[in-house]
Design a protein around this motif. Structure first.
Motif, PDB file in Angstrom:
ATOM      1  N   HIS A   1      23.171 -11.649  53.417  1.00 39.11           N
ATOM      2  CA  HIS A   1      23.529 -12.169  52.096  1.00 39.11           C
ATOM      3  C   HIS A   1      24.350 -13.451  52.225  1.00 39.11           C
ATOM      4  O   HIS A   1      24.080 -14.453  51.545  1.00 39.11           O
ATOM      5  CB  HIS A   1      24.305 -11.118  51.296  1.00 39.11           C
ATOM      6  CG  HIS A   1      24.802 -11.671  50.001  1.00 39.11           C
ATOM      7  ND1 HIS A   1      26.093 -12.123  49.832  1.00 39.11           N
ATOM      8  CD2 HIS A   1      24.156 -11.920  48.835  1.00 39.11           C
ATOM      9  CE1 HIS A   1      26.226 -12.601  48.609  1.00 39.11           C
ATOM     10  NE2 HIS A   1      25.063 -12.483  47.987  1.00 39.11           N
ATOM     11  N   ALA A   2      25.341 -13.425  53.129  1.00 32.01           N
ATOM     12  CA  ALA A   2      26.214 -14.600  53.287  1.00 32.01           C
ATOM     13  C   ALA A   2      25.422 -15.823  53.730  1.00 32.01           C
ATOM     14  O   ALA A   2      25.773 -16.963  53.380  1.00 32.01           O
ATOM     15  CB  ALA A   2      27.324 -14.288  54.295  1.00 32.01           C
ATOM     16  N   ALA A   3      24.345 -15.606  54.471  1.00 37.32           N
ATOM     17  CA  ALA A   3      23.523 -16.732  54.946  1.00 37.32           C
ATOM     18  C   ALA A   3      22.633 -17.287  53.826  1.00 37.32           C
ATOM     19  O   ALA A   3      21.930 -18.275  54.027  1.00 37.32           O
ATOM     20  CB  ALA A   3      22.664 -16.275  56.121  1.00 37.32           C
ATOM     21  N   GLY A   4      22.612 -16.614  52.683  1.00 39.61           N
ATOM     22  CA  GLY A   4      21.830 -17.106  51.547  1.00 39.61           C
ATOM     23  C   GLY A   4      20.414 -16.565  51.492  1.00 39.61           C
ATOM     24  O   GLY A   4      19.618 -16.963  50.626  1.00 39.61           O
ATOM     25  N   LEU A   5      20.078 -15.657  52.418  1.00 38.35           N
ATOM     26  CA  LEU A   5      18.684 -15.189  52.473  1.00 38.35           C
ATOM     27  C   LEU A   5      18.298 -14.327  51.279  1.00 38.35           C
ATOM     28  O   LEU A   5      17.150 -14.354  50.834  1.00 38.35           O
ATOM     29  CB  LEU A   5      18.433 -14.432  53.790  1.00 38.35           C
ATOM     30  CG  LEU A   5      18.231 -15.361  54.993  1.00 38.35           C
ATOM     31  CD1 LEU A   5      18.416 -14.615  56.311  1.00 38.35           C
ATOM     32  CD2 LEU A   5      16.850 -16.003  54.948  1.00 38.35           C
ATOM     33  N   ASP A   6      19.252 -13.547  50.740  1.00 42.24           N
ATOM     34  CA  ASP A   6      18.934 -12.727  49.562  1.00 42.24           C
ATOM     35  C   ASP A   6      18.520 -13.641  48.403  1.00 42.24           C
ATOM     36  O   ASP A   6      17.459 -13.483  47.802  1.00 42.24           O
ATOM     37  CB  ASP A   6      20.152 -11.898  49.114  1.00 42.24           C
ATOM     38  CG  ASP A   6      20.485 -10.775  50.087  1.00 42.24           C
ATOM     39  OD1 ASP A   6      19.897 -10.753  51.191  1.00 42.24           O
ATOM     40  OD2 ASP A   6      21.324  -9.923  49.743  1.00 42.24           O
TER      41      ASP A   6
END
Ligand code: FAD
Length: 377
Positions: free
Chosen positions: A52-57
């Protein structure tokens, strides 16, 4: 791993390669703790938070909802990379995205924005679709939701819900007026979890049983039937879950074959013809399954009516590649691969699960077989 390259029509778009690199880096970290999560059967929370933190969600959402409209080819490639590293993480992430994007797709614009904002804020989603009685026919619920103030009330159970214990939102189905209907549900005191998940594989997916006791299915959170075909992330992603396990199986058996010496000849296992043939067959089976799966994802990206039949074909191809290569790993690994300390035995156990998940290999083959026989060949 095939079709990661952006110059292949079944690979991600060139502008999506940054997401693939991010997933590759995260997967390398997840691989280090996969055995531990398998052992403890704890949820891989840190992995899910990092995704989530990496923006993948958020990237999986359509651009109009603040996402990057990630292609199904890129989404599948990411599931495959994660699955090769830690298949429990990949399974929960696949279900999480499938439920979140699915809920956004079937909602009014305001509710779709709400779900998109929740996903972006780090809230977690899960699917509560399979019923103890319905088995593989998870889209045909048998449990009826009764009319109530504000919607309907559901009393019943849903089984094998990956990541349910940390979910803030569920995609739930039930019969309404005798027809299957979908709802977004936020768990409250009427929702309880029964810890049945002590399994041979995908142990950290913690796909528990959920009991609903008079749970309100809000009318304003009922899914709106689609007016046109829409590819589903779970159907598109499940074959990739298997491809990742197949990648891990091939890598593990190769490492073992390269390092295991036969004392009488001084050769390694890689010098034995049956091992070479086995490796060749594994490679060919995986390449063929990956090529077909890539085509399936490309069809999803075209929103083609051919996507659904292709997903029914990709699933058994990829599942059986994973199972067969994991089985070859057990043969090549011998007693060493049978030890709890070896990745070979863990991969073999994990490889069994995706073939059971709906639609199972048998359900897909029954469907395909009937079609083939009806056409006369
Ligand atoms: C790891 C894992 C994670 C899961 N995660 C989720 C989740 O997040 N959310 C969710 O809702 N569900 C989830 N499921 C449930 C899953 O998708 C299936 O719906 C469920 O496993 C099917 O029920 P069953 O296993 O009891 O099999 P059954 O359907 O009872 O099948 C038993 C056997 O009969 C065969 N069979 C059944 N029906 C037919 C048919 N019509 N034709 C031919 N053969 C048939 C099957 O192939 C199998 O060999 C998960 C399951 C697993 C294993």
């Amino acid at each position: 791993m095939s079709f990661v390259s952006s110059d292949h029509p079944f690979g991600p778009e060139p502008h999506e390669l940054g997401w693939i690199h991010t997933a590759t880096e995260l997967a390398a970290q997840f691989a280090r703790t996969a055995a531990e999560f398998d052992d403890t059967a704890e949820l891989p929370l840190t992995n899910l938070r990092r995704l989530h933190a990496a923006g993948l969600d958020t990237a999986t959402l359509p651009t109009e909802l603040g996402g990057s409209s990630l292609s199904y080819r890129a989404f599948g490639t990411i599931v495959r990379l994660l699955s090769a590293a830690c298949p429990s993480t990949a399974c929960i992430w696949l279900m999480h995205i499938g439920a979140a994007v699915g809920l956004a797709q079937m909602s009014t614009p305001d509710t779709a924005r709400y779900y998109a904002d929740e996903l972006t804020a780090g809230k977690r989603f899960a699917n509560a679709l399979s019923e103890p009685g319905s088995g593989n026919l998870f889209l045909m619920p048998q449990q009826t939701a009764e009319p109530a103030d504000g919607g309907y009330r559901l009393t019943g159970a849903k089984r094998f819900c990956s990541g349910c214990e940390i979910a803030d939102h569920f995609l739930v189905n039930a019969l309404v007026d005798g027809k299957p209907a979908f709802f977004g549900v936020e768990p409250d005191h009427t929702v309880t979890y029964v810890p049945i998940w002590d399994t041979m594989g995908l142990r950290a997916s913690r796909s528990q049983l959920i009991e609903f006791t008079g749970t309100l299915l809000r009318a304003d959170r009922q899914g709106i039937p689609a007016t046109e075909p829409r590819p589903n992330h779970i159907a598109a992603g499940l074959p990739y879950l298997s491809l990742g396990i197949a990648d891990a199986a091939l890598a593990a058996l190769t490492t073992h074959a390269q390092t295991r010496t036969i004392p009488t000849t001084g050769q390694t296992l890689t010098d034995l013809q049956w091992v070479q043939f086995g490796a060749a067959e594994a490679h060919l089976q995986l390449e063929a399954a990956a090529a077909y799966t890539g085509q399936m994802a490309w069809l999803a990206d075209q929103n083609s009516p051919e996507f659904l039949p292709a997903s029914m074909r990709a699933k058994p191809l990829a599942n059986e590649a994973a199972r067969d290569i994991a089985q070859l790993g057990v043969r090549i690994g011998g007693g060493s691969g049978y030890l709890r300390t070896s990745p070979i035995q863990r991969i073999f156990r994990d490889a069994q699960a995706p073939g059971l998940m709906a639609y199972s290999v048998e359900v897909c083959k029954s469907h395909i077989g009937r079609e083939v026989l009806a056409k006369g060949g």
